[in-house]
Write a protein that holds these residues in place. Structure first.
Motif, mmCIF file in Angstrom:
data_model
loop_
_atom_site.group_PDB
_atom_site.id
_atom_site.type_symbol
_atom_site.label_atom_id
_atom_site.label_comp_id
_atom_site.label_asym_id
_atom_site.label_seq_id
_atom_site.Cartn_x
_atom_site.Cartn_y
_atom_site.Cartn_z
ATOM 1 N N LEU A 55 0.833 -1.206 0.000
ATOM 2 C CA LEU A 55 0.000 0.000 0.000
ATOM 3 C C LEU A 55 0.868 1.257 0.000
ATOM 4 O O LEU A 55 0.569 2.231 -0.709
ATOM 5 C CB LEU A 55 -0.933 -0.014 1.217
ATOM 6 C CG LEU A 55 -1.901 1.169 1.343
ATOM 7 C CD1 LEU A 55 -2.835 1.219 0.145
ATOM 8 C CD2 LEU A 55 -2.701 1.062 2.633
ATOM 9 N N VAL A 56 1.949 1.260 0.800
ATOM 10 C CA VAL A 56 2.858 2.409 0.819
ATOM 11 C C VAL A 56 3.487 2.616 -0.553
ATOM 12 O O VAL A 56 3.584 3.744 -1.060
ATOM 13 C CB VAL A 56 3.938 2.209 1.905
ATOM 14 C CG1 VAL A 56 5.040 3.262 1.775
ATOM 15 C CG2 VAL A 56 3.308 2.282 3.289
ATOM 16 N N PHE A 57 3.914 1.523 -1.196
ATOM 17 C CA PHE A 57 4.506 1.626 -2.528
ATOM 18 C C PHE A 57 3.493 2.136 -3.542
ATOM 19 O O PHE A 57 3.809 3.013 -4.370
ATOM 20 C CB PHE A 57 5.034 0.257 -2.958
ATOM 21 C CG PHE A 57 5.499 0.209 -4.390
ATOM 22 C CD1 PHE A 57 6.737 0.725 -4.746
ATOM 23 C CD2 PHE A 57 4.695 -0.339 -5.377
ATOM 24 C CE1 PHE A 57 7.161 0.688 -6.073
ATOM 25 C CE2 PHE A 57 5.110 -0.380 -6.699
ATOM 26 C CZ PHE A 57 6.352 0.138 -7.038
ATOM 27 N N PHE A 58 2.263 1.642 -3.488
ATOM 28 C CA PHE A 58 1.231 2.059 -4.441
ATOM 29 C C PHE A 58 0.865 3.532 -4.245
ATOM 30 O O PHE A 58 0.704 4.275 -5.223
ATOM 31 C CB PHE A 58 0.003 1.174 -4.277
ATOM 32 C CG PHE A 58 -1.102 1.474 -5.255
ATOM 33 C CD1 PHE A 58 -0.970 1.144 -6.591
ATOM 34 C CD2 PHE A 58 -2.260 2.101 -4.828
ATOM 35 C CE1 PHE A 58 -1.983 1.431 -7.498
ATOM 36 C CE2 PHE A 58 -3.278 2.393 -5.721
ATOM 37 C CZ PHE A 58 -3.137 2.062 -7.062
ATOM 38 N N LEU A 59 0.724 3.968 -2.998
ATOM 39 C CA LEU A 59 0.426 5.375 -2.738
ATOM 40 C C LEU A 59 1.572 6.276 -3.198
ATOM 41 O O LEU A 59 1.340 7.372 -3.720
ATOM 42 C CB LEU A 59 0.160 5.583 -1.247
ATOM 43 C CG LEU A 59 -1.133 4.975 -0.699
ATOM 44 C CD1 LEU A 59 -1.255 5.222 0.794
ATOM 45 C CD2 LEU A 59 -2.362 5.533 -1.426
ATOM 46 N N GLY A 60 2.800 5.825 -2.994
ATOM 47 C CA GLY A 60 3.936 6.588 -3.493
ATOM 48 C C GLY A 60 3.936 6.701 -5.003
ATOM 49 O O GLY A 60 4.259 7.752 -5.570
ATOM 50 N N LEU A 61 3.539 5.618 -5.677
ATOM 51 C CA LEU A 61 3.440 5.636 -7.129
ATOM 52 C C LEU A 61 2.397 6.647 -7.590
ATOM 53 O O LEU A 61 2.614 7.407 -8.547
ATOM 54 C CB LEU A 61 3.087 4.235 -7.625
ATOM 55 C CG LEU A 61 3.416 3.884 -9.081
ATOM 56 C CD1 LEU A 61 4.918 3.905 -9.308
ATOM 57 C CD2 LEU A 61 2.832 2.530 -9.431
ATOM 58 N N LEU A 62 1.240 6.674 -6.909
ATOM 59 C CA LEU A 62 0.197 7.641 -7.256
ATOM 60 C C LEU A 62 0.655 9.078 -7.013
ATOM 61 O O LEU A 62 0.408 9.969 -7.842
ATOM 62 C CB LEU A 62 -1.070 7.352 -6.449
ATOM 63 C CG LEU A 62 -1.863 6.100 -6.823
ATOM 64 C CD1 LEU A 62 -3.090 5.966 -5.927
ATOM 65 C CD2 LEU A 62 -2.297 6.149 -8.287
ATOM 66 N N LEU A 63 1.317 9.312 -5.871
ATOM 67 C CA LEU A 63 1.792 10.665 -5.584
ATOM 68 C C LEU A 63 2.803 11.140 -6.616
ATOM 69 O O LEU A 63 2.790 12.307 -7.028
ATOM 70 C CB LEU A 63 2.415 10.725 -4.184
ATOM 71 C CG LEU A 63 1.472 10.837 -2.994
ATOM 72 C CD1 LEU A 63 2.266 10.858 -1.703
ATOM 73 C CD2 LEU A 63 0.604 12.075 -3.102
ATOM 74 N N PHE A 64 3.672 10.254 -7.044
ATOM 75 C CA PHE A 64 4.711 10.663 -7.993
ATOM 76 C C PHE A 64 4.127 11.008 -9.360
ATOM 77 O O PHE A 64 4.489 12.031 -9.963
ATOM 78 C CB PHE A 64 5.755 9.562 -8.129
ATOM 79 C CG PHE A 64 6.847 9.897 -9.105
ATOM 80 C CD1 PHE A 64 7.803 10.856 -8.796
ATOM 81 C CD2 PHE A 64 6.915 9.256 -10.335
ATOM 82 C CE1 PHE A 64 8.803 11.173 -9.696
ATOM 83 C CE2 PHE A 64 7.921 9.568 -11.239
ATOM 84 C CZ PHE A 64 8.866 10.532 -10.928
ATOM 85 N N PHE A 65 3.223 10.169 -9.855
ATOM 86 C CA PHE A 65 2.688 10.388 -11.201
ATOM 87 C C PHE A 65 1.515 11.364 -11.222
ATOM 88 O O PHE A 65 1.182 11.897 -12.279
ATOM 89 C CB PHE A 65 2.268 9.057 -11.824
ATOM 90 C CG PHE A 65 3.425 8.231 -12.312
ATOM 91 C CD1 PHE A 65 4.040 8.523 -13.515
ATOM 92 C CD2 PHE A 65 3.914 7.185 -11.555
ATOM 93 C CE1 PHE A 65 5.116 7.771 -13.963
ATOM 94 C CE2 PHE A 65 4.992 6.428 -11.997
ATOM 95 C CZ PHE A 65 5.597 6.724 -13.201
ATOM 96 N N CYS A 66 0.859 11.560 -10.074
ATOM 97 C CA CYS A 66 -0.296 12.468 -10.026
ATOM 98 C C CYS A 66 -0.007 13.723 -9.206
ATOM 99 O O CYS A 66 -0.941 14.431 -8.832
ATOM 100 C CB CYS A 66 -1.511 11.744 -9.444
ATOM 101 S SG CYS A 66 -1.996 10.261 -10.345
ATOM 102 N N GLY A 67 1.265 13.986 -8.896
ATOM 103 C CA GLY A 67 1.600 15.157 -8.093
ATOM 104 C C GLY A 67 1.200 16.457 -8.747
ATOM 105 O O GLY A 67 0.729 17.388 -8.080
ATOM 106 N N ASP A 68 1.350 16.553 -10.076
ATOM 107 C CA ASP A 68 0.966 17.779 -10.778
ATOM 108 C C ASP A 68 -0.523 18.045 -10.650
ATOM 109 O O ASP A 68 -0.956 19.178 -10.423
ATOM 110 C CB ASP A 68 1.354 17.671 -12.258
ATOM 111 C CG ASP A 68 2.857 17.503 -12.435
ATOM 112 O OD1 ASP A 68 3.594 17.975 -11.555
ATOM 113 O OD2 ASP A 68 3.276 16.900 -13.442
#
Length: 285
Positions: free
Chosen positions: A123-136
């Protein structure tokens, strides 16, 4: 195992084997397994379950079990006294030792070491993936702005409360030693609250609900007063901060360090792939 000059043995821990005890003991786990690629979301834990409250102290070697230190005594009082404690073992650590101290006579406890797939890491890895690609996108979203503001307000209020207590506490008071450092003790307090969150929700749900409503409304009012970010540079700073946080979460969500670093590099290259393609197309033309 016995150390020179000691009488109490150090009990070795084996994976999947539970041992039961009725007195204070010391335990050590020696890791002989090399981490493999399929252990990326695998967590190794030592779980101590007792009938009454106990104190568990974790160290990295057998020598530290025998070493006396004033800070170890202070930190032992700051550590939570629980009847169900879990200690995470790093896959790359050679040895992990712990000491179990009984606080009440007649206490029985069991110690077991196990290795399992941890969905929290994924879950931590998946949330980090979302934050990185959806940060903008998130940095320009009003829903994310108010949600993040309320969440930060709920957590920061506890930190500010304990920090203010440490400032007004008399310097010669014994309690001052527990509050020294303010923020460090606040982080420990947050960790202790999360460990006992289920019991708090069950026994003190009225106070918890009142705290959430009061601090949540206050945080919303502060966010509404200043409004969402409008300056383009501020939005860019928030976007970069979210992307950096996403990369850190991706790295911490994977137990195998080379694989974690490789996935972080792949994510960075994938997100910025359009720039090399544009440069290559321009050079071709």
């Amino acid at each position: 195992l016995r150390l020179p000059g000691t009488k109490d043995p150090i009990i070795p821990l084996r994976e999947g084997h539970a041992s039961h005890h009725k007195e204070s003991q010391r335990f050590c786990y020696t890791n002989t397994r090399v981490p493999q690629w399929h252990d990326i979301w695998t967590r190794t834990q030592i779980r101590v379950n007792s009938s009454r409250m106990i104190r568990v102290t974790q160290v990295d070697s057998e020598e530290e079990l025998e070493r006396f230190s004033v800070w170890n005594v202070v930190f032992s009082f700051l550590r939570g006294k629980l009847n169900d404690t879990s200690i995470d073992v790093d896959l790359y650590s050679n040895k992990t030792c712990l000491k179990v101290e009984l606080l009440e006579p007649g206490t029985t406890y069991s110690v077991v070491l196990f290795r399992r797939f941890d969905p929290k890491l994924f879950l931590v890895f998946f949330l980090g993936l979302l934050l990185f690609f959806c940060g903008d996108t998130l940095s320009r979203s009003q829903i994310f702005y108010y949600s993040a503001g309320i969440s930060v307000g709920l957590l920061a209020s506890l930190l500010v409360l304990v920090y203010m207590m440490s400032k007004v506490m008399p310097k010669k008071s014994p309690v001052y030693f527990l509050l020294v450092g303010g923020w460090s003790f606040s982080l420990y307090l947050l960790q202790l609250i999360f460990k006992n969150l289920r019991e708090i929700c069950k026994s003190y749900w009225q106070y918890l609900l009142g705290y959430l409503l009061f601090v949540g409304l206050l945080s919303f009012a502060v966010c509404y007063r200043y409004g969402p970010l409008e300056n383009e540079r501020s939005i860019n700073l928030l976007s970069w901060a979210l992307q950096l946080l996403g990369l850190l979460m991706m790295y911490s969500g994977i137990q195998i360090h080379p694989i974690a670093l490789g996935l972080v590099l792949v994510a960075v290259c994938t997100k910025n792939l359009d720039y090399p393609l544009q440069w290559a197309f321009a050079a071709y033309r």
